[in-house]
Design a protein around this motif. Sequence first.
Motif, PDB file in Angstrom:
ATOM      1  N   SER A 198       0.858   4.096  -2.725  1.00 40.45           N
ATOM      2  CA  SER A 198       0.835   5.698  -2.496  1.00 40.45           C
ATOM      3  C   SER A 198       1.464   6.545  -3.230  1.00 40.45           C
ATOM      4  N   THR A 217       0.802  -1.111   0.069  1.00 36.77           N
ATOM      5  CA  THR A 217      -0.115  -0.084   0.112  1.00 36.77           C
ATOM      6  C   THR A 217       0.775   1.383  -0.074  1.00 36.77           C
ATOM      7  N   ARG A 276      -2.163  -0.316  -8.153  1.00 40.82           N
ATOM      8  CA  ARG A 276      -2.314  -1.161  -6.829  1.00 40.82           C
ATOM      9  C   ARG A 276      -1.947  -2.337  -6.905  1.00 40.82           C
ATOM     10  N   LEU A 331      -1.704   8.683   8.125  1.00 40.18           N
ATOM     11  CA  LEU A 331      -1.603   8.868   6.345  1.00 40.18           C
ATOM     12  C   LEU A 331      -1.205  10.106   5.713  1.00 40.18           C
ATOM     13  N   PRO A 332      -0.701  10.351   4.482  1.00 52.90           N
ATOM     14  CA  PRO A 332      -0.247   9.322   3.613  1.00 52.90           C
ATOM     15  C   PRO A 332       1.335   8.855   3.791  1.00 52.90           C
TER      16      PRO A 332
END
Length: 515
Positions: free
Chosen positions: A325, A321, A330, A450-451
């Motif tokens: 980002s 992940t 993905r 996040l991120p």
Amino acid sequence: MAKTEIFGSPAGAVADEEKNQAVFSSTPESGSESGWTQTWTPDEEKALVRKVDRIVMPILMLVFFALQLDRANAGNALTDQFLANVGITQNQFNLGTQLLNAGIVVLEIPSNLVLYRVGPQAWIGTQIFLWGLVATFQAFQKGLGGYLSTRLLLGLCEAGFIPGSLFTISQWYRPHELSRRYAFFFLGNGVATAAGGLIAYGVLHMRGVAGLAGWQWLFILEGIFTILTGVVFITLFPGLPNNPVSFAGVRFFTEREQLILQQRRALDDPNSLDSAAAVGHRRMSLHDIIGALANPKIWLHVLLTTVGLAPSTALWSYAPTIVASFGYNRLNANAMTSVGQWVSVTLVVIGGFVADRWGRRGYFVLMAVTIEFIFTLAYKCLPDDTGRATKYAMLTLASATCSWWHAVHGSWITINSKTPAERSIRMALFIMAANCAGIVGGQLFRSDDLPYYHRGWTIAVAFMAFSVAVVLVLIGLYALANARIKKQAGINEGSATVDKDGNPVASPSVKLYNF
């Protein structure tokens, strides 16, 4: 005169095979303390060790490969709408990761006590089938309750396999052979971590087949694979050297090979024949357990494992992940993450050989942990607007070095154990600590960070700096302990009699710690 021993390993034997050969004789020779007659040649022993390498190690590596697939595939499932489909949040996912590791911690020592009593064939074989069934049927979990209970049950079923396997390996090999064998064992874990992303990349594309999500197919196929490895284990694994016959009755070793396997261990420990025979036939005493827990140095090893592996646990779960980002697809992120993990696999194997030949396992762990600290700090220091290629490259280096010292650290702990019972407890504590690292690491990367996970990476850097400090303290404590042992034995550094490594020559009863 005999060489000074480093807790069961002749001081000169850890450097290279020629020194090992010098211990043997092609003519019968009586062991001065063990009371048995040595009749085998170096070539005969080498062939037997290679045979053990071909039989014992591949089976354990295969099962470890399956275990790691089942343990880590939830991280790959995150890229396939796992959270939304199951109905949980990221922080609840982290809680499940912690429960899995907590389940392992709770049963780690009890599992090893059972293994010591009944032997590895029956106990490990049972474990494989149990966690394989859980891993398969977790494909049909739904809701927070189902997710958390499945994670906990998977951890409870897996508890004890890794320390039990490490203990079993230590019964098949001499101390100066262990680092590379532990490295090969952890190769099963490393290859699964690296290949897991590639496997997930293919399987997750099955979304919609038979009405199932891609992550459901991932759990089903990898769970069935685990069950099949259980069949292989039950059928072929030979157990321990004192009775090397599989649970299904398959025998690979002749009576002479069995004799050599047991007696060559007595070169390092004259009591090993009696101790090895006890494994699988009697209970571990309370005195054994208390003795193993009373040594303060083992708790520093536990602390090092917990703190040092916590960042790697977080990376195993969130690397796909994090890569996504950066702006990558993905599903492609799963495959891209595997690059660093394949580098890590290579480093683990190289590290095992280097540690065995060098003989200084503590110094090797210090070097490796320091390298991990450097790359973790380097990634933390990258500005937020750094290009994605640079971020990916630095993340790859950080993940490649995040746990490559773990196998050598395990052999360091094993070599400094005095008896099989103590070794069994130490290995349980060692893997308990690794799973405590999972509990801690499971909360490093949280949704409110996040991120960029600034807080998580700051904690990771602090953990690695602390790990370097712990290794330095351990090396210092072992050095002080050796100094006391030499003083009590009347050995001084100015002695005119030393071996080729510069170690003072003493009687076989004088044993020094390895660091």
